[in-house]
Motif scaffolding. Structure first.
Motif, PDB file in Angstrom:
ATOM      1  N   TYR A   1     -26.100-118.112 -70.110  1.00  0.00           N
ATOM      2  CA  TYR A   1     -24.936-117.483 -69.495  1.00  0.00           C
ATOM      3  C   TYR A   1     -23.858-118.545 -69.314  1.00  0.00           C
ATOM      4  CZ  TYR A   1     -27.484-119.559 -65.618  1.00  0.00           C
ATOM      5  OH  TYR A   1     -28.188-120.441 -64.848  1.00  0.00           O
ATOM      6  N   LYS A   2     -22.624-118.081 -69.076  1.00  0.00           N
ATOM      7  CA  LYS A   2     -21.470-118.964 -68.820  1.00  0.00           C
ATOM      8  C   LYS A   2     -21.241-120.002 -69.929  1.00  0.00           C
ATOM      9  CE  LYS A   2     -21.304-118.659 -63.796  1.00  0.00           C
ATOM     10  NZ  LYS A   2     -21.419-119.343 -62.537  1.00  0.00           N
TER      11      LYS A   2
ATOM     12  N   ASN B   1     -15.487-118.990 -72.292  1.00  0.00           N
ATOM     13  CA  ASN B   1     -15.860-118.560 -70.933  1.00  0.00           C
ATOM     14  C   ASN B   1     -14.910-119.167 -69.903  1.00  0.00           C
ATOM     15  OD1 ASN B   1     -18.283-118.788 -72.727  1.00  0.00           O
ATOM     16  ND2 ASN B   1     -19.209-117.663 -71.042  1.00  0.00           N
TER      17      ASN B   1
ATOM     18  N   SER C   1     -15.617-120.003 -66.992  1.00  0.00           N
ATOM     19  CA  SER C   1     -16.316-121.102 -66.316  1.00  0.00           C
ATOM     20  C   SER C   1     -16.336-122.385 -67.156  1.00  0.00           C
ATOM     21  CB  SER C   1     -17.745-120.680 -65.962  1.00  0.00           C
ATOM     22  OG  SER C   1     -18.359-120.140 -67.118  1.00  0.00           O
ATOM     23  N   GLN C   2     -15.926-122.285 -68.421  1.00  0.00           N
ATOM     24  CA  GLN C   2     -15.833-123.482 -69.284  1.00  0.00           C
ATOM     25  C   GLN C   2     -14.364-123.862 -69.503  1.00  0.00           C
ATOM     26  OE1 GLN C   2     -18.490-125.118 -70.683  1.00  0.00           O
ATOM     27  NE2 GLN C   2     -20.104-123.696 -70.083  1.00  0.00           N
TER      28      GLN C   2
ATOM     29  N   ASN D   1     -22.817-108.446 -70.318  1.00  0.00           N
ATOM     30  CA  ASN D   1     -23.246-109.102 -69.086  1.00  0.00           C
ATOM     31  C   ASN D   1     -23.513-108.035 -68.023  1.00  0.00           C
ATOM     32  OD1 ASN D   1     -23.147-110.666 -66.630  1.00  0.00           O
ATOM     33  ND2 ASN D   1     -22.223-112.271 -67.896  1.00  0.00           N
TER      34      ASN D   1
END
Ligand SMILES: Nc1ncnc2c1ncn2[C@@H]1O[C@H](COP(=O)(O)OP(=O)(O)O)[C@@H](O)[C@H]1O
Ligand SMILES: [Mg+2]
Length: 289
Positions: free
Chosen positions: A147-148, A213, A215-216, A261
């Motif tokens: 994930y992420k 993402n 988060s990235q 997701n």
């Protein structure tokens, strides 16, 4: 007053807070908890989390199950399944969350239901992986339960690629390898609730990157979906059995569904589209309890 559980890792998480507000606004009591201090007593059937018996909840909305060691993750799932069997409404259902969390299962499900998805091979054999890689040329490897964007890497059909594939098979026992879809540096996250698209954003990778993402470091931007993309998102959410879902789509020579997701964040959609997904999720739950 009806009590609605909200499973979180971080109680201050944007989506958890929005869900909690939406539950209160519907005249119900939100009970936020994380599976970190849980005892299930098989003989009495009580499941105690932080001193509270969660079998008395009307429903549980799963924001996020949190990281856990392997047996711990199975335990959390088993508790949700047990609650569901006891008549507690669980949204998303444990089976839907499981389908989405496992990229092998989701890819198979997309293929079976005619949802376009990149060519993918899952194998425990280095020969099998190298065969796939030579067919794809440029490929992406992902952890089956990732994930992420964590552990998502590009591999090429060369010595380094072979070493990478061997390392993954040794470490994880299996490698998920997918053709790289050439794209214009962004992908799409679609938020679906109860068979409706509530919003969509482009996510553009940081300069020089290709993993989009948020988060990235991906940058969000409002996205207007084509009719086809909207239909694909609804279909992906439906075949996964989710009430709410984040569907990732990448635009190459056509639109492909990358993954779905089952415990998506609503923050990016709120910040970019000013759409709060929580009331729609809670409305669905209200209709079930
Ligand atoms: N086949 C692919 N081709 C090109 N980019 C990809 C591909 N698969 C994944 N990506 C990029 O990597 C990101 C993470 O992949 P994804 O399958 O969504 O896994 P995660 O569960 O880690 O988010 C995607 O959002 C996209 O930017
Ligand atoms: Mg993703």
């Amino acid at each position: 007053m009806k009590k609605i559980g909200i499973v979180v890792t971080d109680p201050h998480d944007w989506t958890a807070s929005a869900l909690s507000c939406a539950v209160t606004e519907r005249g119900m009591e939100p009970v936020t908890f994380s599976f970190q201090n849980t005892t299930s007593d098989i003989s009495s059937g009580r499941i105690i989390v932080d001193g509270m018996d969660i079998t008395s909840l009307e429903a549980v909305i799963v924001r996020d199950l949190g990281p856990a060691a392997r047996n711990g993750a199975v335990f959390r799932f088993d508790i949700l399944t047990q609650l569901e069997e006891m008549g507690v409404v669980i949204v998303n259902s444990p089976s839907a969350i499981a389908r989405c969390a496992n990229k092998y299962v989701s890819s198979f499900m997309f293929g079976k239901n005619g949802i376009p998805t990149p060519k993918t091979v899952v194998t425990d054999s280095l020969d099998g992986a190298m065969d796939a890689l030579s067919g794809f040329g440029r490929a992406v490897v992902k952890p089956v339960f990732g994930y992420k964007g964590i552990g998502v890497e590009c591999v090429r059909n060369d010595e380094n690629g072979m070493r990478k594939l061997r390392d993954i098979i040794e470490k994880d026992g299996v490698v998920y390898i997918q053709e790289f879809i050439p794209n214009n540096g962004r992908d799409i996250r679609v938020f679906v609730v109860d068979n409706r698209v509530l919003g969509a954003i482009y996510r553009a990778a940081p300069d020089g990157g290709w993993i989009n993402n948020l988060s990235q470091g991906g940058r969000p931007e409002v996205c207007t979906l084509t009719e086809e993309q909207e239909a694909l998102s609804l279909k992906a959410a439906r075949v996964a059995g989710t009430v709410f879902a984040g569907v990732d789509i990448i635009e190459g020579d056509r639109s492909y569904v990358l993954e779905i997701n089952g415990t998506p964040s609503g923050k990016g959609i709120f910040e970019s589209c000013r759409v709060d997904v929580a009331p729609a999720i809670v409305e669905y739950v209200c209709g079930m309890v």
